[in-house]
Design an enzyme around this catalytic site. Structure first.
Site, mmCIF file in Angstrom:
data_model
loop_
_atom_site.group_PDB
_atom_site.id
_atom_site.type_symbol
_atom_site.label_atom_id
_atom_site.label_comp_id
_atom_site.label_asym_id
_atom_site.label_seq_id
_atom_site.Cartn_x
_atom_site.Cartn_y
_atom_site.Cartn_z
ATOM 1 N N ASP A 182 0.843 -1.198 0.000
ATOM 2 C CA ASP A 182 0.000 0.000 0.000
ATOM 3 C C ASP A 182 0.876 1.245 0.000
ATOM 4 O O ASP A 182 1.315 1.726 1.038
ATOM 5 C CB ASP A 182 -0.943 0.004 1.206
ATOM 6 C CG ASP A 182 -1.885 1.211 1.176
ATOM 7 O OD1 ASP A 182 -1.688 2.107 0.321
ATOM 8 O OD2 ASP A 182 -2.806 1.259 2.000
ATOM 9 N N HIS A 187 0.590 7.969 3.949
ATOM 10 C CA HIS A 187 1.360 7.340 5.033
ATOM 11 C C HIS A 187 2.846 7.695 5.018
ATOM 12 O O HIS A 187 3.607 7.205 5.835
ATOM 13 C CB HIS A 187 1.193 5.816 4.952
ATOM 14 C CG HIS A 187 -0.232 5.387 4.864
ATOM 15 N ND1 HIS A 187 -1.134 5.600 5.880
ATOM 16 C CD2 HIS A 187 -0.942 4.803 3.859
ATOM 17 C CE1 HIS A 187 -2.327 5.142 5.515
ATOM 18 N NE2 HIS A 187 -2.233 4.663 4.288
ATOM 19 N N ILE A 202 -0.088 9.411 8.588
ATOM 20 C CA ILE A 202 -0.676 8.480 9.558
ATOM 21 C C ILE A 202 -0.340 7.033 9.205
ATOM 22 O O ILE A 202 0.038 6.719 8.075
ATOM 23 C CB ILE A 202 -2.212 8.673 9.668
ATOM 24 C CG1 ILE A 202 -2.915 8.331 8.354
ATOM 25 C CG2 ILE A 202 -2.535 10.110 10.081
ATOM 26 C CD1 ILE A 202 -4.444 8.333 8.450
ATOM 27 N N GLY A 205 -4.241 1.716 8.299
ATOM 28 C CA GLY A 205 -5.180 0.953 9.126
ATOM 29 C C GLY A 205 -4.794 -0.514 9.154
ATOM 30 O O GLY A 205 -4.807 -1.173 10.198
HETATM 31 O O1 HDC Z 1 -13.868 6.907 12.316
HETATM 32 C C1 HDC Z 1 -13.246 8.079 11.844
HETATM 33 C C2 HDC Z 1 -11.769 7.825 11.704
HETATM 34 O O2 HDC Z 1 -10.950 8.736 11.689
HETATM 35 N N1 HDC Z 1 -11.355 6.534 11.592
HETATM 36 C C3 HDC Z 1 -9.975 6.144 11.395
HETATM 37 C C4 HDC Z 1 -9.665 6.055 9.935
HETATM 38 C C5 HDC Z 1 -8.231 5.555 9.727
HETATM 39 O O3 HDC Z 1 -7.307 6.015 10.383
HETATM 40 N N2 HDC Z 1 -8.040 4.572 8.823
HETATM 41 C C6 HDC Z 1 -6.754 3.983 8.610
HETATM 42 C C7 HDC Z 1 -5.765 4.881 7.937
HETATM 43 S S1 HDC Z 1 -6.263 5.384 6.300
HETATM 44 C C8 HDC Z 1 -5.626 4.146 5.250
HETATM 45 O O4 HDC Z 1 -5.042 3.209 5.730
HETATM 46 C C9 HDC Z 1 -5.886 4.319 3.810
HETATM 47 C C10 HDC Z 1 -5.293 3.205 2.962
HETATM 48 O O5 HDC Z 1 -3.960 3.520 2.562
HETATM 49 C C11 HDC Z 1 -6.128 3.047 1.690
HETATM 50 C C12 HDC Z 1 -7.416 2.325 1.892
HETATM 51 C C13 HDC Z 1 -7.256 0.833 1.936
HETATM 52 C C14 HDC Z 1 -7.466 0.143 0.578
HETATM 53 C C15 HDC Z 1 -7.212 -1.326 0.805
HETATM 54 C C16 HDC Z 1 -7.322 -2.174 -0.440
HETATM 55 C C17 HDC Z 1 -7.108 -3.685 -0.120
HETATM 56 C C18 HDC Z 1 -13.918 8.488 10.503
HETATM 57 C C19 HDC Z 1 -13.326 9.807 10.010
HETATM 58 C C20 HDC Z 1 -13.722 7.389 9.453
HETATM 59 C C21 HDC Z 1 -15.408 8.645 10.728
HETATM 60 O O6 HDC Z 1 -15.620 9.561 11.761
HETATM 61 P P1 HDC Z 1 -16.850 10.596 11.711
HETATM 62 O O7 HDC Z 1 -16.805 11.399 10.475
HETATM 63 O O8 HDC Z 1 -16.867 11.286 13.026
HETATM 64 O O9 HDC Z 1 -18.057 9.627 11.529
HETATM 65 P P2 HDC Z 1 -19.295 9.447 12.482
HETATM 66 O O10 HDC Z 1 -20.018 10.751 12.600
HETATM 67 O O11 HDC Z 1 -18.864 8.743 13.722
HETATM 68 O O12 HDC Z 1 -20.178 8.443 11.639
HETATM 69 C C22 HDC Z 1 -20.803 8.806 10.418
HETATM 70 C C23 HDC Z 1 -21.379 7.550 9.767
HETATM 71 O O13 HDC Z 1 -20.306 6.774 9.213
HETATM 72 C C24 HDC Z 1 -20.208 5.503 9.868
HETATM 73 N N3 HDC Z 1 -18.797 5.258 10.148
HETATM 74 C C25 HDC Z 1 -18.055 5.845 11.106
HETATM 75 N N4 HDC Z 1 -16.803 5.370 11.065
HETATM 76 C C26 HDC Z 1 -16.770 4.456 10.074
HETATM 77 C C27 HDC Z 1 -18.033 4.384 9.480
HETATM 78 N N5 HDC Z 1 -18.310 3.552 8.472
HETATM 79 C C28 HDC Z 1 -17.297 2.749 8.028
HETATM 80 N N6 HDC Z 1 -16.070 2.789 8.556
HETATM 81 C C29 HDC Z 1 -15.761 3.620 9.574
HETATM 82 N N7 HDC Z 1 -14.519 3.611 10.098
HETATM 83 C C30 HDC Z 1 -21.008 5.644 11.148
HETATM 84 O O14 HDC Z 1 -21.540 4.395 11.546
HETATM 85 C C31 HDC Z 1 -22.080 6.622 10.759
HETATM 86 O O15 HDC Z 1 -23.089 5.938 10.016
HETATM 87 P P3 HDC Z 1 -24.615 6.071 10.449
HETATM 88 O O16 HDC Z 1 -24.917 7.518 10.364
HETATM 89 O O17 HDC Z 1 -25.336 5.237 9.445
HETATM 90 O O18 HDC Z 1 -24.676 5.534 11.850
#
Ligand code: HDC
Length: 280
Positions: A182, A187, A202, A205
Protein backbone atom coordinates in the site's frame (compact mmCIF):
# COMPACT_ATOMS: atom_id res chain seq x y z
CA UNK A 1 3.60 -9.95 -15.04
CA UNK A 2 1.36 -7.33 -16.63
CA UNK A 3 -1.86 -8.83 -15.24
CA UNK A 4 -2.71 -6.55 -12.29
CA UNK A 5 -4.83 -9.23 -10.66
CA UNK A 6 -1.81 -11.56 -10.41
CA UNK A 7 0.31 -11.43 -7.26
CA UNK A 8 3.39 -13.52 -6.53
CA UNK A 9 5.22 -13.58 -3.23
CA UNK A 10 7.94 -15.52 -1.47
CA UNK A 11 9.77 -15.71 1.87
CA UNK A 12 11.26 -12.23 1.42
CA UNK A 13 7.78 -10.67 1.16
CA UNK A 14 6.61 -12.70 4.14
CA UNK A 15 9.47 -11.48 6.35
CA UNK A 16 9.02 -7.87 5.22
CA UNK A 17 5.29 -8.03 6.00
CA UNK A 18 5.87 -9.65 9.40
CA UNK A 19 8.37 -6.90 10.29
CA UNK A 20 5.85 -4.33 9.04
CA UNK A 21 3.29 -5.52 11.58
CA UNK A 22 5.73 -5.47 14.48
CA UNK A 23 7.50 -8.86 14.51
CA UNK A 24 10.78 -8.77 16.47
CA UNK A 25 14.11 -10.21 15.35
CA UNK A 26 13.72 -12.83 18.09
CA UNK A 27 10.37 -14.09 16.65
CA UNK A 28 12.14 -16.61 14.45
CA UNK A 29 8.93 -18.11 13.04
CA UNK A 30 8.25 -14.68 11.51
CA UNK A 31 11.70 -13.48 10.51
CA UNK A 32 13.78 -16.57 9.64
CA UNK A 33 12.88 -18.62 6.56
CA UNK A 34 14.90 -21.53 7.97
CA UNK A 35 12.74 -21.86 11.10
CA UNK A 36 10.62 -25.07 11.26
CA UNK A 37 7.50 -23.00 11.91
CA UNK A 38 8.21 -20.20 9.44
CA UNK A 39 4.85 -18.51 8.75
CA UNK A 40 3.15 -15.30 7.71
CA UNK A 41 0.91 -13.35 10.08
CA UNK A 42 -2.51 -14.35 8.64
CA UNK A 43 -3.65 -10.74 8.11
CA UNK A 44 -1.31 -10.96 5.09
CA UNK A 45 -4.42 -12.21 3.26
CA UNK A 46 -5.34 -8.57 2.56
CA UNK A 47 -2.14 -7.90 0.60
CA UNK A 48 -2.71 -9.85 -2.67
CA UNK A 49 -5.74 -7.71 -3.52
CA UNK A 50 -3.89 -4.38 -3.66
CA UNK A 51 -2.91 -4.30 -7.30
CA UNK A 52 -6.17 -5.75 -8.63
CA UNK A 53 -8.61 -3.30 -10.21
CA UNK A 54 -12.34 -3.77 -9.68
CA UNK A 55 -13.43 -2.24 -12.97
CA UNK A 56 -14.66 1.01 -11.41
CA UNK A 57 -13.05 4.16 -10.05
CA UNK A 58 -14.23 5.78 -6.81
CA UNK A 59 -14.85 8.94 -8.84
CA UNK A 60 -17.42 6.96 -10.87
CA UNK A 61 -19.49 5.86 -7.84
CA UNK A 62 -19.42 8.93 -5.54
CA UNK A 63 -19.45 12.69 -6.18
CA UNK A 64 -16.55 15.02 -5.39
CA UNK A 65 -13.94 12.27 -4.98
CA UNK A 66 -10.48 13.22 -3.75
CA UNK A 67 -7.84 10.59 -2.91
CA UNK A 68 -6.63 12.78 -0.03
CA UNK A 69 -10.01 12.48 1.66
CA UNK A 70 -10.11 8.69 1.53
CA UNK A 71 -9.61 6.72 4.77
CA UNK A 72 -9.79 3.00 5.36
CA UNK A 73 -13.09 2.46 7.20
CA UNK A 74 -13.48 -1.29 7.71
CA UNK A 75 -11.87 -4.58 6.72
CA UNK A 76 -13.11 -8.16 6.63
CA UNK A 77 -10.81 -11.06 5.78
CA UNK A 78 -11.66 -14.72 5.43
CA UNK A 79 -8.94 -17.35 5.12
CA UNK A 80 -10.36 -20.18 3.02
CA UNK A 81 -7.49 -22.67 3.00
CA UNK A 82 -4.77 -23.60 5.47
CA UNK A 83 -1.91 -23.45 5.96
CA UNK A 84 -1.40 -20.05 4.35
CA UNK A 85 1.45 -20.58 1.87
CA UNK A 86 4.73 -18.73 2.47
CA UNK A 87 5.17 -18.48 -1.30
CA UNK A 88 2.55 -18.53 -4.02
CA UNK A 89 1.16 -16.98 -7.17
CA UNK A 90 -2.41 -15.80 -6.63
CA UNK A 91 -5.17 -14.25 -8.72
CA UNK A 92 -7.70 -11.81 -7.25
CA UNK A 93 -11.16 -10.98 -8.57
CA UNK A 94 -12.48 -7.74 -7.05
CA UNK A 95 -15.99 -6.34 -7.49
CA UNK A 96 -18.07 -3.47 -6.18
CA UNK A 97 -20.25 -4.60 -3.24
CA UNK A 98 -21.87 -1.50 -1.72
CA UNK A 99 -22.03 2.30 -1.96
CA UNK A 100 -23.66 4.04 1.03
CA UNK A 101 -24.38 7.75 1.50
CA UNK A 102 -23.49 8.82 5.07
CA UNK A 103 -24.51 12.44 4.65
CA UNK A 104 -21.19 14.29 4.61
CA UNK A 105 -19.25 11.21 3.60
CA UNK A 106 -19.59 8.13 1.43
CA UNK A 107 -18.77 4.54 2.31
CA UNK A 108 -17.75 2.20 -0.53
CA UNK A 109 -17.14 -1.54 -0.14
CA UNK A 110 -15.18 -3.72 -2.56
CA UNK A 111 -15.18 -7.53 -2.27
CA UNK A 112 -12.32 -9.60 -3.60
CA UNK A 113 -11.90 -13.35 -3.99
CA UNK A 114 -8.31 -14.59 -4.20
CA UNK A 115 -7.40 -17.97 -5.70
CA UNK A 116 -4.22 -19.97 -6.13
CA UNK A 117 -3.21 -19.58 -9.79
CA UNK A 118 -1.90 -23.13 -10.16
CA UNK A 119 -4.71 -25.07 -8.42
CA UNK A 120 -7.69 -22.68 -8.61
CA UNK A 121 -8.24 -23.23 -4.88
CA UNK A 122 -9.84 -20.31 -3.00
CA UNK A 123 -7.31 -18.88 -0.55
CA UNK A 124 -8.72 -15.56 0.72
CA UNK A 125 -11.87 -13.45 0.54
CA UNK A 126 -11.71 -9.77 1.50
CA UNK A 127 -14.14 -6.91 1.88
CA UNK A 128 -12.55 -3.47 2.03
CA UNK A 129 -14.65 -0.47 3.04
CA UNK A 130 -13.33 3.02 2.44
CA UNK A 131 -14.72 6.12 4.12
CA UNK A 132 -14.55 9.07 1.72
CA UNK A 133 -14.89 12.43 3.46
CA UNK A 134 -16.78 15.11 1.55
CA UNK A 135 -18.27 12.64 -0.96
CA UNK A 136 -21.72 12.11 0.59
CA UNK A 137 -25.03 13.82 0.06
CA UNK A 138 -25.82 12.09 -3.25
CA UNK A 139 -29.08 10.82 -1.84
CA UNK A 140 -28.53 7.10 -2.08
CA UNK A 141 -31.32 5.16 -0.34
CA UNK A 142 -29.03 2.16 0.23
CA UNK A 143 -28.34 1.63 3.95
CA UNK A 144 -25.85 -1.17 3.30
CA UNK A 145 -26.62 -4.89 3.04
CA UNK A 146 -26.22 -7.48 5.81
CA UNK A 147 -23.40 -9.83 4.79
CA UNK A 148 -23.04 -11.84 7.99
CA UNK A 149 -19.65 -11.69 9.69
CA UNK A 150 -18.40 -9.31 6.98
CA UNK A 151 -20.71 -6.59 8.32
CA UNK A 152 -20.97 -7.76 11.92
CA UNK A 153 -20.24 -5.25 14.66
CA UNK A 154 -18.68 -7.37 17.40
CA UNK A 155 -19.81 -6.07 20.82
CA UNK A 156 -17.19 -7.04 23.40
CA UNK A 157 -18.38 -8.58 26.71
CA UNK A 158 -18.78 -6.18 29.66
CA UNK A 159 -16.10 -7.89 31.80
CA UNK A 160 -12.45 -6.84 31.84
CA UNK A 161 -10.49 -8.18 28.85
CA UNK A 162 -9.17 -11.76 29.10
CA UNK A 163 -5.86 -10.59 27.63
CA UNK A 164 -4.18 -7.27 26.85
CA UNK A 165 -1.27 -7.00 24.41
CA UNK A 166 0.74 -3.81 24.25
CA UNK A 167 3.10 -3.00 21.37
CA UNK A 168 4.80 0.23 20.49
CA UNK A 169 4.98 1.03 16.79
CA UNK A 170 8.21 2.63 15.57
CA UNK A 171 8.56 6.05 13.96
CA UNK A 172 9.36 4.12 10.76
CA UNK A 173 6.40 1.70 11.00
CA UNK A 174 4.46 3.15 8.04
CA UNK A 175 7.66 3.62 6.01
CA UNK A 176 8.33 -0.12 6.35
CA UNK A 177 4.71 -1.33 6.13
CA UNK A 178 4.10 0.44 2.80
CA UNK A 179 6.70 -1.78 1.11
CA UNK A 180 4.24 -4.68 1.43
CA UNK A 181 1.99 -3.04 -1.15
CA UNK A 182 0.00 0.00 0.00
CA UNK A 183 2.00 2.94 -1.35
CA UNK A 184 -0.71 5.51 -0.52
CA UNK A 185 1.25 8.80 -0.01
CA UNK A 186 -1.01 9.54 3.01
CA UNK A 187 1.36 7.34 5.03
CA UNK A 188 4.69 8.88 3.96
CA UNK A 189 4.35 12.31 2.29
CA UNK A 190 3.62 15.19 4.73
CA UNK A 191 2.33 17.43 1.93
CA UNK A 192 -0.24 14.82 0.91
CA UNK A 193 -1.27 14.02 4.49
CA UNK A 194 -1.61 17.76 5.33
CA UNK A 195 -4.00 18.19 2.41
CA UNK A 196 -5.99 15.32 3.91
CA UNK A 197 -6.07 17.02 7.32
CA UNK A 198 -3.14 15.32 9.09
CA UNK A 199 0.07 17.19 10.02
CA UNK A 200 2.03 13.96 10.17
CA UNK A 201 1.55 11.01 7.78
CA UNK A 202 -0.68 8.48 9.56
CA UNK A 203 -0.22 4.75 10.00
CA UNK A 204 -2.00 2.37 7.61
CA UNK A 205 -5.18 0.95 9.13
CA UNK A 206 -4.06 -2.45 7.92
CA UNK A 207 -0.80 -2.09 9.85
CA UNK A 208 -2.67 -1.78 13.18
CA UNK A 209 -4.89 -4.63 11.91
CA UNK A 210 -1.76 -6.76 11.47
CA UNK A 211 -0.57 -5.98 15.02
CA UNK A 212 -3.98 -7.09 16.35
CA UNK A 213 -4.01 -10.23 14.16
CA UNK A 214 -0.58 -11.18 15.52
CA UNK A 215 -1.89 -10.74 19.08
CA UNK A 216 -4.86 -13.05 18.34
CA UNK A 217 -2.72 -15.78 16.81
CA UNK A 218 -0.23 -15.63 19.67
CA UNK A 219 -2.90 -15.75 22.41
CA UNK A 220 -5.53 -18.03 20.84
CA UNK A 221 -4.28 -19.59 17.60
CA UNK A 222 -5.27 -19.44 13.96
CA UNK A 223 -8.49 -17.72 12.83
CA UNK A 224 -10.64 -18.26 9.75
CA UNK A 225 -12.11 -14.75 9.63
CA UNK A 226 -11.48 -11.31 11.09
CA UNK A 227 -13.48 -8.07 10.93
CA UNK A 228 -12.47 -4.59 12.10
CA UNK A 229 -13.65 -0.99 12.04
CA UNK A 230 -10.96 1.69 11.94
CA UNK A 231 -12.35 4.05 14.58
CA UNK A 232 -9.50 6.54 14.87
CA UNK A 233 -6.14 7.38 13.38
CA UNK A 234 -2.76 6.14 14.67
CA UNK A 235 0.55 7.97 14.27
CA UNK A 236 3.80 6.07 13.73
CA UNK A 237 5.54 5.78 17.12
CA UNK A 238 2.33 5.45 19.13
CA UNK A 239 1.60 2.39 21.26
CA UNK A 240 -1.19 -0.02 20.32
CA UNK A 241 -3.04 -1.66 23.19
CA UNK A 242 -5.09 -4.65 21.98
CA UNK A 243 -7.77 -5.90 24.39
CA UNK A 244 -9.10 -9.41 23.76
CA UNK A 245 -12.00 -11.53 25.03
CA UNK A 246 -12.54 -15.19 24.06
CA UNK A 247 -16.02 -16.72 23.99
CA UNK A 248 -16.13 -20.19 22.42
CA UNK A 249 -14.78 -19.89 18.89
CA UNK A 250 -15.03 -16.10 18.83
CA UNK A 251 -12.40 -13.57 19.87
CA UNK A 252 -13.79 -10.09 20.48
CA UNK A 253 -11.16 -7.37 20.39
CA UNK A 254 -10.47 -3.65 20.24
CA UNK A 255 -7.34 -1.53 19.92
CA UNK A 256 -6.64 1.71 21.75
CA UNK A 257 -3.80 4.20 21.36
CA UNK A 258 -2.03 4.21 24.74
CA UNK A 259 -0.84 7.81 24.47
CA UNK A 260 -4.33 9.25 23.85
CA UNK A 261 -6.70 6.59 25.22
CA UNK A 262 -8.67 6.79 21.94
CA UNK A 263 -9.89 3.87 19.86
CA UNK A 264 -7.93 2.85 16.77
CA UNK A 265 -10.03 -0.30 16.10
CA UNK A 266 -13.46 -1.03 17.55
CA UNK A 267 -16.32 -3.50 17.14
CA UNK A 268 -13.83 -6.12 16.00
CA UNK A 269 -13.89 -9.89 16.11
CA UNK A 270 -12.28 -13.04 14.78
CA UNK A 271 -13.63 -16.60 14.36
CA UNK A 272 -11.05 -19.18 15.41
CA UNK A 273 -10.23 -22.38 13.54
CA UNK A 274 -11.32 -25.21 15.84
CA UNK A 275 -11.28 -23.02 18.95
CA UNK A 276 -7.77 -21.92 18.00
CA UNK A 277 -6.36 -25.35 18.90
CA UNK A 278 -5.89 -26.64 15.35
CA UNK A 279 -2.29 -27.44 14.46
CA UNK A 280 -1.98 -26.06 10.95
O1 HDC B 1 -13.87 6.91 12.32
C1 HDC B 1 -13.25 8.08 11.84
C2 HDC B 1 -11.77 7.82 11.70
O2 HDC B 1 -10.95 8.74 11.69
N1 HDC B 1 -11.35 6.53 11.59
C3 HDC B 1 -9.97 6.14 11.39
C4 HDC B 1 -9.66 6.05 9.93
C5 HDC B 1 -8.23 5.56 9.73
O3 HDC B 1 -7.31 6.01 10.38
N2 HDC B 1 -8.04 4.57 8.82
C6 HDC B 1 -6.75 3.98 8.61
C7 HDC B 1 -5.77 4.88 7.94
S1 HDC B 1 -6.26 5.38 6.30
C8 HDC B 1 -5.63 4.15 5.25
O4 HDC B 1 -5.04 3.21 5.73
C9 HDC B 1 -5.89 4.32 3.81
C10 HDC B 1 -5.29 3.20 2.96
O5 HDC B 1 -3.96 3.52 2.56
C11 HDC B 1 -6.13 3.05 1.69
C12 HDC B 1 -7.42 2.33 1.89
C13 HDC B 1 -7.26 0.83 1.94
C14 HDC B 1 -7.47 0.14 0.58
C15 HDC B 1 -7.21 -1.33 0.80
C16 HDC B 1 -7.32 -2.17 -0.44
C17 HDC B 1 -7.11 -3.69 -0.12
C18 HDC B 1 -13.92 8.49 10.50
C19 HDC B 1 -13.33 9.81 10.01
C20 HDC B 1 -13.72 7.39 9.45
C21 HDC B 1 -15.41 8.64 10.73
O6 HDC B 1 -15.62 9.56 11.76
P1 HDC B 1 -16.85 10.60 11.71
O7 HDC B 1 -16.81 11.40 10.48
O8 HDC B 1 -16.87 11.29 13.03
O9 HDC B 1 -18.06 9.63 11.53
P2 HDC B 1 -19.30 9.45 12.48
O10 HDC B 1 -20.02 10.75 12.60
O11 HDC B 1 -18.86 8.74 13.72
O12 HDC B 1 -20.18 8.44 11.64
C22 HDC B 1 -20.80 8.81 10.42
C23 HDC B 1 -21.38 7.55 9.77
O13 HDC B 1 -20.31 6.77 9.21
C24 HDC B 1 -20.21 5.50 9.87
N3 HDC B 1 -18.80 5.26 10.15
C25 HDC B 1 -18.05 5.85 11.11
N4 HDC B 1 -16.80 5.37 11.06
C26 HDC B 1 -16.77 4.46 10.07
C27 HDC B 1 -18.03 4.38 9.48
N5 HDC B 1 -18.31 3.55 8.47
C28 HDC B 1 -17.30 2.75 8.03
N6 HDC B 1 -16.07 2.79 8.56
C29 HDC B 1 -15.76 3.62 9.57
N7 HDC B 1 -14.52 3.61 10.10
C30 HDC B 1 -21.01 5.64 11.15
O14 HDC B 1 -21.54 4.39 11.55
C31 HDC B 1 -22.08 6.62 10.76
O15 HDC B 1 -23.09 5.94 10.02
P3 HDC B 1 -24.62 6.07 10.45
O16 HDC B 1 -24.92 7.52 10.36
O17 HDC B 1 -25.34 5.24 9.44
O18 HDC B 1 -24.68 5.53 11.85
Amino acid sequence: TTDPSEFSYDDRDVILYNLGVGAKRTDLKYVFEGDDEFQVVPSYGVIPTFGARAGFGYDEVVPNFSPMMLLHGEQYLEIRSFPIPTEATLLSYPKLVDVVDKGKSAVVTTGSLTKDKATGKEVFYNETTVFIRGSGGFGGANKGSDRGNATRVYQPPKRNPDAVVEAQTTEEQAAVYRLSGDRNPLHIDPNFSKAGGFDVPILHGLCSFGFAARAIVEKYGQFRSIKVRFAGTVLPGQTLVTELWKEGNTVFFQVKVKETGKFAISGAGAELVDGGKAKL
